[in-house]
Design a protein around this motif. Sequence first.
Motif, mmCIF file in Angstrom:
data_model
loop_
_atom_site.group_PDB
_atom_site.id
_atom_site.type_symbol
_atom_site.label_atom_id
_atom_site.label_comp_id
_atom_site.label_asym_id
_atom_site.label_seq_id
_atom_site.Cartn_x
_atom_site.Cartn_y
_atom_site.Cartn_z
ATOM 1 N N GLY A 65 0.178 -21.509 -24.316
ATOM 2 C CA GLY A 65 0.125 -21.437 -22.874
ATOM 3 C C GLY A 65 0.489 -20.059 -22.362
ATOM 4 O O GLY A 65 0.955 -19.197 -23.091
ATOM 5 N N GLN A 66 0.276 -19.899 -21.066
ATOM 6 C CA GLN A 66 0.587 -18.622 -20.457
ATOM 7 C C GLN A 66 1.139 -18.869 -19.062
ATOM 8 O O GLN A 66 1.025 -19.949 -18.517
ATOM 9 C CB GLN A 66 -0.657 -17.741 -20.389
ATOM 10 N N LEU A 67 1.721 -17.828 -18.490
ATOM 11 C CA LEU A 67 2.242 -17.918 -17.141
ATOM 12 C C LEU A 67 1.067 -17.933 -16.153
ATOM 13 O O LEU A 67 0.065 -17.238 -16.374
ATOM 14 C CB LEU A 67 3.146 -16.732 -16.842
ATOM 15 N N MET A 68 1.181 -18.688 -15.096
ATOM 16 C CA MET A 68 0.111 -18.797 -14.136
ATOM 17 C C MET A 68 0.654 -18.794 -12.719
ATOM 18 O O MET A 68 1.393 -19.704 -12.337
ATOM 19 C CB MET A 68 -0.724 -20.061 -14.383
ATOM 20 N N GLU A 69 0.259 -17.764 -11.952
ATOM 21 C CA GLU A 69 0.742 -17.609 -10.596
ATOM 22 C C GLU A 69 -0.180 -18.325 -9.601
ATOM 23 O O GLU A 69 -1.373 -18.504 -9.852
ATOM 24 C CB GLU A 69 0.798 -16.121 -10.198
ATOM 25 N N SER A 70 0.394 -18.666 -8.446
ATOM 26 C CA SER A 70 -0.367 -19.208 -7.333
ATOM 27 C C SER A 70 0.391 -18.907 -6.045
ATOM 28 O O SER A 70 1.559 -18.519 -6.082
ATOM 29 C CB SER A 70 -0.580 -20.716 -7.488
ATOM 30 N N GLY A 71 -0.301 -19.091 -4.922
ATOM 31 C CA GLY A 71 0.365 -18.947 -3.632
ATOM 32 C C GLY A 71 0.081 -17.666 -2.895
ATOM 33 O O GLY A 71 0.548 -17.482 -1.769
ATOM 34 N N GLY A 72 -0.673 -16.754 -3.500
ATOM 35 C CA GLY A 72 -1.012 -15.532 -2.792
ATOM 36 C C GLY A 72 -1.968 -15.797 -1.653
ATOM 37 O O GLY A 72 -2.501 -16.900 -1.491
ATOM 38 N N GLY A 73 -2.186 -14.782 -0.839
ATOM 39 C CA GLY A 73 -3.096 -14.921 0.283
ATOM 40 C C GLY A 73 -2.922 -13.784 1.259
ATOM 41 O O GLY A 73 -2.310 -12.762 0.941
ATOM 42 N N SER A 74 -3.486 -13.972 2.448
ATOM 43 C CA SER A 74 -3.416 -12.962 3.494
ATOM 44 C C SER A 74 -2.506 -13.446 4.609
ATOM 45 O O SER A 74 -2.560 -14.612 5.005
ATOM 46 C CB SER A 74 -4.817 -12.687 4.049
ATOM 47 N N VAL A 75 -1.696 -12.554 5.119
ATOM 48 C CA VAL A 75 -0.744 -12.898 6.166
ATOM 49 C C VAL A 75 -0.522 -11.674 7.037
ATOM 50 O O VAL A 75 -0.694 -10.531 6.586
ATOM 51 C CB VAL A 75 0.581 -13.394 5.538
ATOM 52 N N SER A 92 5.426 -14.958 6.272
ATOM 53 C CA SER A 92 6.041 -15.362 5.007
ATOM 54 C C SER A 92 4.994 -15.939 4.069
ATOM 55 O O SER A 92 3.982 -16.492 4.508
ATOM 56 C CB SER A 92 7.124 -16.420 5.251
ATOM 57 N N LEU A 93 5.264 -15.826 2.787
ATOM 58 C CA LEU A 93 4.480 -16.466 1.745
ATOM 59 C C LEU A 93 5.435 -16.899 0.640
ATOM 60 O O LEU A 93 6.485 -16.269 0.437
ATOM 61 C CB LEU A 93 3.438 -15.527 1.151
ATOM 62 N N ARG A 94 5.054 -17.946 -0.086
ATOM 63 C CA ARG A 94 5.837 -18.385 -1.236
ATOM 64 C C ARG A 94 4.932 -18.379 -2.458
ATOM 65 O O ARG A 94 3.944 -19.114 -2.510
ATOM 66 C CB ARG A 94 6.405 -19.781 -1.015
ATOM 67 N N LEU A 95 5.266 -17.563 -3.428
ATOM 68 C CA LEU A 95 4.539 -17.522 -4.685
ATOM 69 C C LEU A 95 5.182 -18.474 -5.675
ATOM 70 O O LEU A 95 6.403 -18.630 -5.703
ATOM 71 C CB LEU A 95 4.544 -16.108 -5.263
ATOM 72 N N SER A 96 4.342 -19.091 -6.490
ATOM 73 C CA SER A 96 4.819 -19.976 -7.542
ATOM 74 C C SER A 96 4.258 -19.503 -8.880
ATOM 75 O O SER A 96 3.189 -18.891 -8.934
ATOM 76 C CB SER A 96 4.363 -21.413 -7.289
ATOM 77 N N CYS A 97 4.968 -19.813 -9.936
ATOM 78 C CA CYS A 97 4.500 -19.472 -11.274
ATOM 79 C C CYS A 97 4.859 -20.608 -12.221
ATOM 80 O O CYS A 97 6.031 -20.988 -12.318
ATOM 81 C CB CYS A 97 5.132 -18.170 -11.743
ATOM 82 N N THR A 98 3.855 -21.145 -12.884
ATOM 83 C CA THR A 98 4.084 -22.141 -13.922
ATOM 84 C C THR A 98 4.357 -21.410 -15.220
ATOM 85 O O THR A 98 3.568 -20.568 -15.647
ATOM 86 C CB THR A 98 2.857 -23.055 -14.070
ATOM 87 N N VAL A 99 5.489 -21.735 -15.843
ATOM 88 C CA VAL A 99 5.945 -20.993 -17.021
ATOM 89 C C VAL A 99 5.991 -21.934 -18.227
ATOM 90 O O VAL A 99 6.592 -23.000 -18.148
ATOM 91 C CB VAL A 99 7.348 -20.408 -16.778
ATOM 92 N N ASP A 128 10.023 -26.192 -14.740
ATOM 93 C CA ASP A 128 9.706 -24.937 -15.418
ATOM 94 C C ASP A 128 8.869 -24.026 -14.524
ATOM 95 O O ASP A 128 7.894 -23.407 -14.970
ATOM 96 C CB ASP A 128 8.970 -25.184 -16.739
ATOM 97 N N ASN A 129 9.216 -23.971 -13.264
ATOM 98 C CA ASN A 129 8.516 -23.125 -12.303
ATOM 99 C C ASN A 129 9.405 -22.002 -11.797
ATOM 100 O O ASN A 129 10.618 -22.175 -11.642
ATOM 101 C CB ASN A 129 8.047 -23.951 -11.099
ATOM 102 N N LEU A 130 8.793 -20.883 -11.525
ATOM 103 C CA LEU A 130 9.443 -19.728 -10.930
ATOM 104 C C LEU A 130 8.839 -19.511 -9.548
ATOM 105 O O LEU A 130 7.640 -19.726 -9.356
ATOM 106 C CB LEU A 130 9.207 -18.488 -11.797
ATOM 107 N N TYR A 131 9.671 -19.102 -8.585
ATOM 108 C CA TYR A 131 9.199 -18.915 -7.218
ATOM 109 C C TYR A 131 9.623 -17.556 -6.682
ATOM 110 O O TYR A 131 10.609 -16.964 -7.140
ATOM 111 C CB TYR A 131 9.774 -20.004 -6.302
ATOM 112 N N LEU A 132 8.873 -17.094 -5.705
ATOM 113 C CA LEU A 132 9.262 -15.916 -4.940
ATOM 114 C C LEU A 132 8.983 -16.199 -3.472
ATOM 115 O O LEU A 132 7.822 -16.282 -3.058
ATOM 116 C CB LEU A 132 8.513 -14.665 -5.392
ATOM 117 N N GLN A 133 10.028 -16.414 -2.705
ATOM 118 C CA GLN A 133 9.905 -16.599 -1.266
ATOM 119 C C GLN A 133 9.919 -15.216 -0.619
ATOM 120 O O GLN A 133 10.907 -14.478 -0.765
ATOM 121 C CB GLN A 133 11.056 -17.453 -0.728
#
Length: 126
Positions: free
Chosen positions: A2-12, A17-24, A76-81
């Motif tokens: 497996g690999q790390l997979m980010e989500s939650g990006g976009g335009s603002v 605010s945005l919240r990024l998530s990463c499945t680890v 097993d998720n990582l976040y960036l608020q």
Amino acid sequence: QGQLMESGGGSVQAGGSLRLSCTVPKYIFDNHCLGWLRQVPGKEREGVAEITTNGNTTYADSVRERFIISQDDAKDNLYLQMNFLKPEDTAMYFCAGRDGRNGWLPLLHPGRYTHWGQGTQVTVSS
């Protein structure tokens, strides 16, 4: 494995605010310090924030007081608020894991990370 997979990006818009998530993958989540880094085309990748296996956090000066890194041990998720976003926060954001190698490099240095996701784009307009 497996690999790390980010989500939650976009335009603002600036100030938003945005919240990024990463499945680890679990073997990385349990044994590695995890971080968020970002890169703008033509520039070097830079560290944004990191969280150690015991929960200690480190932030780049440019995002301190605006961004919050956290992890969910059950998922097993990582976040960036990301709050109070600025146009200069526009970049491709990557989550990454490091296992202690290259410890002579400064904290948040990209060279310390050995496992990477594909990235998620964040665009902040003024």
